[in-house]
Write a protein that holds these residues in place. Sequence first.
Motif, short mmCIF file in Angstrom:
data_model
loop_
_atom_site.label_atom_id
_atom_site.label_comp_id
_atom_site.label_asym_id
_atom_site.label_seq_id
_atom_site.Cartn_x
_atom_site.Cartn_y
_atom_site.Cartn_z
N GLY A 453 0.83 -1.21 0.00
CA GLY A 453 0.00 0.00 0.00
C GLY A 453 0.86 1.25 0.00
N GLY A 454 1.93 1.22 0.77
CA GLY A 454 2.84 2.37 0.80
C GLY A 454 3.44 2.64 -0.56
N LEU A 455 3.79 1.58 -1.29
CA LEU A 455 4.35 1.75 -2.63
C LEU A 455 3.33 2.44 -3.54
N PHE A 456 2.07 2.02 -3.45
CA PHE A 456 1.06 2.61 -4.32
C PHE A 456 0.69 4.03 -3.87
N VAL A 457 0.77 4.30 -2.58
CA VAL A 457 0.53 5.67 -2.11
C VAL A 457 1.58 6.61 -2.69
N ILE A 458 2.86 6.18 -2.64
CA ILE A 458 3.94 6.99 -3.23
C ILE A 458 3.71 7.18 -4.73
N THR A 459 3.30 6.11 -5.39
CA THR A 459 3.04 6.18 -6.84
C THR A 459 1.91 7.16 -7.13
N LEU A 460 0.85 7.12 -6.33
CA LEU A 460 -0.27 8.04 -6.53
C LEU A 460 0.12 9.48 -6.23
N LEU A 461 0.97 9.68 -5.23
CA LEU A 461 1.45 11.04 -4.94
C LEU A 461 2.24 11.59 -6.12
N ILE A 462 3.08 10.73 -6.72
CA ILE A 462 3.83 11.16 -7.91
C ILE A 462 2.85 11.52 -9.03
N TYR A 463 1.79 10.75 -9.15
CA TYR A 463 0.79 11.02 -10.19
C TYR A 463 0.08 12.35 -9.95
N PHE A 464 -0.36 12.57 -8.73
CA PHE A 464 -1.14 13.78 -8.44
C PHE A 464 -0.30 15.05 -8.45
N PHE A 465 0.97 14.94 -8.10
CA PHE A 465 1.81 16.14 -8.03
C PHE A 465 2.73 16.29 -9.25
N ASN A 466 2.49 15.49 -10.28
CA ASN A 466 3.31 15.55 -11.48
C ASN A 466 2.75 16.58 -12.44
N ASP A 467 3.63 17.38 -13.06
CA ASP A 467 3.13 18.33 -14.06
C ASP A 467 3.11 17.72 -15.46
N PHE A 468 3.61 16.50 -15.59
CA PHE A 468 3.56 15.74 -16.84
C PHE A 468 4.24 16.48 -18.00
N ARG A 469 5.28 17.22 -17.67
CA ARG A 469 6.09 17.89 -18.69
C ARG A 469 7.46 17.23 -18.73
N THR A 470 8.15 17.44 -19.83
CA THR A 470 9.50 16.89 -19.97
C THR A 470 10.33 17.82 -20.84
N ALA A 471 11.62 17.57 -20.91
CA ALA A 471 12.54 18.49 -21.60
C ALA A 471 12.18 18.66 -23.07
N VAL A 472 11.65 17.63 -23.71
CA VAL A 472 11.34 17.71 -25.14
C VAL A 472 10.22 18.69 -25.43
N ASP A 473 9.43 19.01 -24.40
CA ASP A 473 8.31 19.93 -24.62
C ASP A 473 8.79 21.31 -25.07
N THR A 474 9.92 21.74 -24.56
CA THR A 474 10.48 23.04 -24.96
C THR A 474 10.79 23.05 -26.45
N GLN A 475 11.32 21.94 -26.94
CA GLN A 475 11.64 21.84 -28.36
C GLN A 475 10.35 21.84 -29.20
N ILE A 476 9.33 21.17 -28.69
CA ILE A 476 8.06 21.13 -29.41
C ILE A 476 7.46 22.52 -29.50
N LEU A 477 7.49 23.25 -28.39
CA LEU A 477 6.97 24.63 -28.39
C LEU A 477 7.71 25.49 -29.40
N ALA A 478 9.04 25.34 -29.42
CA ALA A 478 9.85 26.13 -30.36
C ALA A 478 9.55 25.75 -31.80
N ALA A 479 9.35 24.46 -32.03
CA ALA A 479 9.12 23.98 -33.40
C ALA A 479 7.79 24.46 -33.96
N TYR A 480 6.81 24.66 -33.08
CA TYR A 480 5.47 25.05 -33.54
C TYR A 480 5.14 26.51 -33.20
N SER A 481 6.16 27.29 -32.96
CA SER A 481 5.95 28.72 -32.74
C SER A 481 5.92 29.45 -34.08
#
Length: 828
Positions: A453-481
């Motif tokens: 249960g503790g493992l899944f609680v940590i996993t859910l915390l990562i899910y809820f507090f994640n902004d779901f962004r990554t380094a490649v997003d900056t390149q995507i923004l630049a490519a479609y500007s």
Amino acid sequence: MKNFNFKALVPHLIAIGIFLIVAVIYCRPALEGKVLFQSDNVHWKGMAQNSFEYKAQKGHFPFWNTHLFSGMPNYQVAMEAKSFIPNLHAVFTLGLPKPIGFFFLACLSFYILCCTLKIRPAIGILGSLAFAYATYNALIIAAGHDTKMWTMAYMPALLAGLLLIYQKKYWIGLAVAVIAGNWEVAFSHPQITYYFVIAAGIITLGYIVKWVKEKEWKHLAISIALAALAGIASVANSAMTLLTTAEYAKYTMRGGKTIETSGTEIKKADTKGLDKDYAFQYSIGKSEILTAFMPGVFGESSFMHFDEDSKLVSELVARNIPENQANQLAASLPRYWGGMQEATGGTLYYGAIICFLAIIAMVVIKNPIKWWIAAAIVLFIFMAWGRNFSGFNAFLLDYFPLYNKFRSPNTALIIPQFLLPVLAVMGLQEIFFTAKGKEELQASLKKIYYALGGLFVITLLIYFFNDFRTAVDTQILAAYSNPQNGSNEIGTVIINALKAERKSMFLSSIFRALFFAGLVVGLLFLYIKNALKPLPVIIIFTVINTIDLLVISNRYLNADNYLDEDSYQSQSFNPTAANTQILQDKDAHYRVYNLSQDRFNDAITSYFHRSIGGYHPAKLRIYQDLIETQLARNPMNMDVLNMLDTRYLIIPPQEQQGQYGVYKNDSALGAAWFVKHIKYVNGPVEEITALDKFGPKDTVIIDNSLKNIAGNDPVYDSTATIKLEDYDNDEIKYSSTSNSPQFAVFSEIYYPAGWNAYLDGKKVNYAKVNYVLRGMPVPAGKHEIVFKFEPASYYTGQKLIYFGNMLFYLALAGAAFALWKQRKTATA
């Protein structure tokens, strides 16, 4: 033979049969005459081709490779030593073809460890298959990292040998450790062996603590001595490779650098080991360790894209992107969104069932060694984080011995891949086959629920507090500007749709993991309630976990990775028209510069020619400096190409109507020449920048510190000549004639650890000139100049190999005697 118990052998034969059957089914094309296409292996064959041609002619591999980066030691490409140890590796792998042998050996090795731990065969089969078919193995095999896979495969057997010693089975343990250790080191992947030694050291420390508490001083001393002896024997049997590699490393990118390049600026540096940025390439994100039990949580691979049924497409359509355009976007965007900025070929998945069983094992196992195993797992997860846990890893890089020689921190995850199945099988053995295992399991249910249960609680915390962004997003923004008004509206829409897709992947991965957790707990609960016996539970775990791993691994290593023999050869090594044209030049000395985009990651050119470029992860530091400051720049520095005797340049198709063209450079300076002037400079920065424009035909650049060797300017003699008489990988002969003292420049790469110069048979000094080449003063008159590659480390290594052979056979003789004595005592 009267006491031979064949019945006791049957379970082990069944296990071996299962390992063989699974490997054959998974790698079926290998038995159909197909060849596994591995990009790194193709490159290796390219860089090693000249070495095999040399051996065919002279009976041995050369020490020096003339076809990579204008010349470099051949130690890391193809080398052999004399040894009296038979090829037991072929016995262990049953002579099976690649990649069947990889998986079979990994299973067999882990099974030996399970037998050492007194794990029942059925459980051992589960752990062995889990270790062998973890997805990282499929990834590295597909890429061609053969030595890495072989080295990993021997880790369990080597640990088994050490544990036998710790169990007071001294001679048997020493024999197993020496045999496994010999091949562990022989396959020459120092990073894997380095990680294993650290992990084994941590586990050994746990035993030492136990022995100290119990005051078993004699056993402690014997165990450490025998473990050390096994290590010495293993190292000695590979001494030639290790000594030459250690010597070579000082002069490579892993040995530090004297200059630092930043854009167009070059400044002095004094570093040891790899740069932090380079060493921390392929660092996983902190939460990316979740892929150990949730393979799809971060999208698996940078080379996987979204299909038309993905949530991404529906999100884009919902945001007013036309469906056709949405499908095109989805097919071009990477699924992977983890922490490895350099991209990844696939997920590192150990099997959800194994991970959950390992957590349960931490609850039920009574042996305190579990904490030392867990400590090793945690340490290597920290190491795999690399730049994403920079304080800790930067400290290791600066202060931990040899740590700064390796890159790709994600490789550290091979230790959790190895030790989690160890915990899992130990836990199942405790539950199913100890006197009060069932009662202890029932009493521990609450703790198990808390742990999972503790493992899944940590996993859910990562899910809820994640902004779901990554380094490649900056390149995507630049490519479609929009470049006209700076608007990035479309880019923002794409990023928001990607974030929704990533949330969906994460959530579905959690549900998948919950299913497997429920399966594990449910089966154990049925066992507690006497609804299932141990064997059916183990079989269910084994079948489901193995199928689960094979399904994921099959995405990275499958029938598409195989070619028939003719296709393999034609796709990899058929000469182009450009290669054929150049090969018509039978001169003993010239070099070729392939101007393709991958010129410094291309070993196919090396298959045919002495190449300016090449492919190798450990280039000479001075040559890497030349690449960064001169060879990689645009426009090309013809002075540098001329001094490297670059007679031919292969022009890429885009500049030659769709096919490679050949440009002959008549200004190439040949194998050696006399210069008119010596230009002395102060330090490596001045030395490398002086190459910008210097006229190598007339002028040579030398550091002031070598003035005692190079001397003063030569006395000009228009009739002076120097020419190449014989060109061999390991010995080069020149003849010279002059009426006054001259200074000769040789278009050979400077490497002081073995290359010796002889003038008329007498050893003389020579200097590093033009930053990467060799040069020496030549007195007036007629002379023979010879360069011989005579690495002392090679010959010292050969002597140590004979010593290692002796230790190897002593260990085997001791084990044989111990078994004979044991059998004699039993029958007395």
